[in-house]
Design an enzyme around this catalytic site. Structure first.
Site, mmCIF file in Angstrom:
data_model
loop_
_atom_site.group_PDB
_atom_site.id
_atom_site.type_symbol
_atom_site.label_atom_id
_atom_site.label_comp_id
_atom_site.label_asym_id
_atom_site.label_seq_id
_atom_site.Cartn_x
_atom_site.Cartn_y
_atom_site.Cartn_z
ATOM 1 N N HIS A 77 -3.788 1.483 -1.864
ATOM 2 C CA HIS A 77 -2.926 0.606 -2.657
ATOM 3 C C HIS A 77 -1.939 -0.148 -1.765
ATOM 4 O O HIS A 77 -1.599 0.298 -0.673
ATOM 5 C CB HIS A 77 -2.191 1.408 -3.714
ATOM 6 C CG HIS A 77 -3.072 1.833 -4.847
ATOM 7 N ND1 HIS A 77 -2.587 2.471 -5.956
ATOM 8 C CD2 HIS A 77 -4.412 1.678 -5.059
ATOM 9 C CE1 HIS A 77 -3.583 2.705 -6.792
ATOM 10 N NE2 HIS A 77 -4.701 2.238 -6.262
ATOM 11 N N GLU A 79 1.271 -0.607 -1.983
ATOM 12 C CA GLU A 79 2.509 0.111 -1.670
ATOM 13 C C GLU A 79 2.274 1.116 -0.538
ATOM 14 O O GLU A 79 3.090 1.252 0.367
ATOM 15 C CB GLU A 79 3.022 0.849 -2.922
ATOM 16 C CG GLU A 79 3.298 -0.063 -4.096
ATOM 17 C CD GLU A 79 2.087 -0.300 -5.001
ATOM 18 O OE1 GLU A 79 2.300 -0.767 -6.137
ATOM 19 O OE2 GLU A 79 0.936 -0.032 -4.601
ATOM 20 N N CYS A 105 1.525 3.201 -8.900
ATOM 21 C CA CYS A 105 0.859 4.323 -9.550
ATOM 22 C C CYS A 105 1.574 5.623 -9.160
ATOM 23 O O CYS A 105 2.477 5.617 -8.327
ATOM 24 C CB CYS A 105 -0.615 4.372 -9.144
ATOM 25 S SG CYS A 105 -0.877 4.940 -7.438
ATOM 26 N N CYS A 108 1.386 6.484 -5.330
ATOM 27 C CA CYS A 108 2.270 5.617 -4.545
ATOM 28 C C CYS A 108 3.735 5.948 -4.835
ATOM 29 O O CYS A 108 4.561 5.953 -3.923
ATOM 30 C CB CYS A 108 1.977 4.142 -4.832
ATOM 31 S SG CYS A 108 0.401 3.592 -4.135
#
Length: 152
Positions: A77, A79, A105, A108
């Site tokens: 992801h 992040e 999410c 993260c």
């Protein structure tokens, strides 16, 4: 008239998202401290792995519902890539703000808490209610970016 800092940095997160090769959702993020960019990230497969468009991640090419089966996804992801990039270059992000095109999410969110992110500015919601609950309970400042008209 100059854009606000939040507008400036969320636009940069959108620019980072344009590098994503994910077939499902293009996400970008940047970590900032003292109005200076520390790292950027976008969702994509790890170095040396075919990207989604080349068949690198079978989950991204499937009809798996959004927000589920992350354990089968090869993508990292945006992040997380921000945090990884900072660590790779030896840059501390503790006390910083992350600007994301979507709310992070749960995985993260946990990482962002442990590296010391204090503020998250996000635009869209991500289908992960536990993430929002965790970040709220951890007293991270959450700002839903609503946009700003800026003359060009």
């Amino acid at each position: 008239m100059k854009p606000s800092w939040d507008t400036y940095f969320i636009r940069m997160a959108h620019l980072a998202a344009t590098r994503s090769t994910c077939l499902r959702r293009k996400v970008g993020a940047i970590i900032v401290k003292d109005q200076m960019v520390l790292s950027t990230g976008y969702n994509d497969t790890p170095r040396g792995v075919k990207n989604c468009g080349e068949g690198g991640c079978a989950r991204c090419a499937s009809d798996t519902p959004s927000g589920t089966s992350h354990d089968t996804c090869l993508c990292i992801h945006a992040e997380m890539n921000c945090v990884i990039q900072a660590a790779y270059h030896g840059v501390s992000v503790a006390g910083g703000t992350i600007y994301c095109t979507y709310l992070p999410c749960l995985n993260c969110a946990k990482t962002l808490l442990n590296v010391g992110i204090k503020r998250i500015v996000f635009e869209g919601h991500y289908p992960d209610p536990l993430s929002l609950e965790l970040l709220t309970n951890a007293n991270v400042e959450l700002v839903r970016y609503a946009g700003e008209e800026v003359p060009t």
